[in-house]
Design a protein around this motif. Structure first.
Motif, PDB file in Angstrom:
ATOM      1  N   LEU A  99       7.134   2.041  29.390  1.00 59.25           N
ATOM      2  CA  LEU A  99       6.433   2.528  28.199  1.00 59.25           C
ATOM      3  C   LEU A  99       7.394   3.199  27.223  1.00 59.25           C
ATOM      4  N   VAL A 145       3.115   3.843  21.299  1.00 59.28           N
ATOM      5  CA  VAL A 145       2.317   2.945  22.143  1.00 59.28           C
ATOM      6  C   VAL A 145       0.833   3.221  21.922  1.00 59.28           C
ATOM      7  N   ILE A 199       4.768  -3.752  32.688  1.00 61.29           N
ATOM      8  CA  ILE A 199       3.558  -2.973  32.395  1.00 61.29           C
ATOM      9  C   ILE A 199       2.464  -3.260  33.419  1.00 61.29           C
ATOM     10  N   THR A 210      -0.557   9.353  28.209  1.00 63.86           N
ATOM     11  CA  THR A 210      -0.102   8.478  27.120  1.00 63.86           C
ATOM     12  C   THR A 210       0.438   9.246  25.920  1.00 63.86           C
ATOM     13  N   ASN A 241       7.770   2.090  23.539  1.00 63.22           N
ATOM     14  CA  ASN A 241       7.578   3.106  22.501  1.00 63.22           C
ATOM     15  C   ASN A 241       8.728   3.089  21.494  1.00 63.22           C
ATOM     16  N   LEU A 288      -2.288  -3.384  28.817  1.00 68.34           N
ATOM     17  CA  LEU A 288      -2.434  -1.948  28.557  1.00 68.34           C
ATOM     18  C   LEU A 288      -3.896  -1.512  28.662  1.00 68.34           C
TER      19      LEU A 288
END
Length: 320
Positions: free
Chosen positions: A138, A186, A105, A180, A142, A167
């Motif tokens: 992600l 997420v 990330i 997003t 998720n 994040l």
């Protein structure tokens, strides 16, 4: 003695330790009058971290640098801390997601964001790769959060603190809603975390980026042109008259007409009725001898003796 954290107030790596301290009831203070680019280059700071990076935690036993190490140190000050889970497998999963937050990330958000802000060279292909890698990470996150409120167990852990802080950089700086929205779990997770009292006390109100920052321009500032002082009573210079050159002869100006190309003697041969493509198909299916089907009109046949006949044992290699 309170622990002293040397970093800027809004440094996302520093807030990991500050949020962990809230959950652990440990006193951590930010160093006063810290100025990035000045304080971290001072001899006193370089004794704590020789490469001058922030944050650095000043403790009674000595300094600790690297943000995740600092967060772990703060968390371990008090025994039986729930931020590290209640079982060995919980601890393993917390470490797993902490590393994932750093390597998958944080790294890819940084590769996308910082070149656009001027901290590095912006390369479109590198940016595309960073975005693709971030989306891949992600998507994995998720999927995990589709059936989990927190990363590990049923309460906030150190992994949640590190993940949310990483994040936070993306959500607040470059990851817009349109980006997003592909990862709804997420989104739910992030907004749940930043609105927890211990997070909110450190981060304050968090707002999502409305647009992707433009690439920073690095064009040098235009320098003012120098003006030459005018000379007093300077006589005017008369322009020199160019002597007219005699015109070239017309014969020299005209380009020579292209000479006709010599005819290829082979063009004088009659067209052949033999189509080589048909011969290739015939040979590959029937292995017919070329000399038996060759039509001599338009072609000439040559027979050669090879120097090294002992090497010509495979027919298709020899014929090629």
């Amino acid at each position: 003695m309170a622990l002293v954290l040397h970093a800027g107030k809004n440094n996302k790596n520093a807030v990991k330790a500050l949020i962990a301290a809230q959950y652990c009831d440990v006193e951590v203070k930010l160093a006063e009058n810290f100025e990035m680019g000045v304080t971290n280059k001072s001899p006193e700071f370089l004794k704590m971290n020789p490469i001058g990076k922030v944050p650095v935690l000043e403790t009674p036993e000595g300094p600790v640098f690297e943000s995740n190490a600092i967060a772990r140190y703060v968390t371990r000050i008090k025994a039986d801390n729930p931020l590290f889970g209640s079982t060995l497998i919980d601890y393993g999963h917390i470490e797993q997601w902490t590393d994932f937050a750093a390597m998958e990330i944080d790294v890819n958000i940084s590769k996308w964001l910082y070149p656009r802000l001027g901290y590095g060279v912006h390369l479109p292909l590198a940016e595309e790769h960073a975005i693709a890698s971030l989306k891949r990470a992600l998507d994995a996150l998720n999927t995990h959060l589709a059936s989990n409120t927190y990363l590990v167990g049923h309460s906030v852990s150190l992994a949640d603190i590190v993940m949310t802080c990483n994040l936070y950089l993306g959500f607040s700086q470059i990851m817009t809603k349109s980006f997003t929205s592909e990862f709804p779990h997420v989104e739910r997770y992030f907004w749940t975390m930043v609105n927890q009292p211990n997070f909110k006390k450190i981060l304050g109100e968090v707002k999502q980026a409305e647009s992707v920052p433009p690439v920073a321009s690095k064009k040098p500032a235009a320098q003012p042109k120098e003006t030459k002082p005018k000379a007093k009573n300077e006589p005017k210079k008369e322009p020199k008259k160019e002597v007219e050159k005699p015109a070239k002869a017309e014969a020299a100006e005209e380009e020579e007409a292209p000479k006709p190309k010599p005819k290829n003697p082979l063009d004088l041969l009659p067209p052949s009725k033999m189509i080589l493509d048909e011969w290739k198909r015939l040979y590959s299916n029937t292995k017919t001898n070329f000399r038996e089907v060759a039509i001599k009109e338009g072609y000439s046949l040559w027979f050669c003796d090879n120097k090294y006949n002992e090497e010509n044992t495979v027919s298709f290699v020899t014929m090629n």
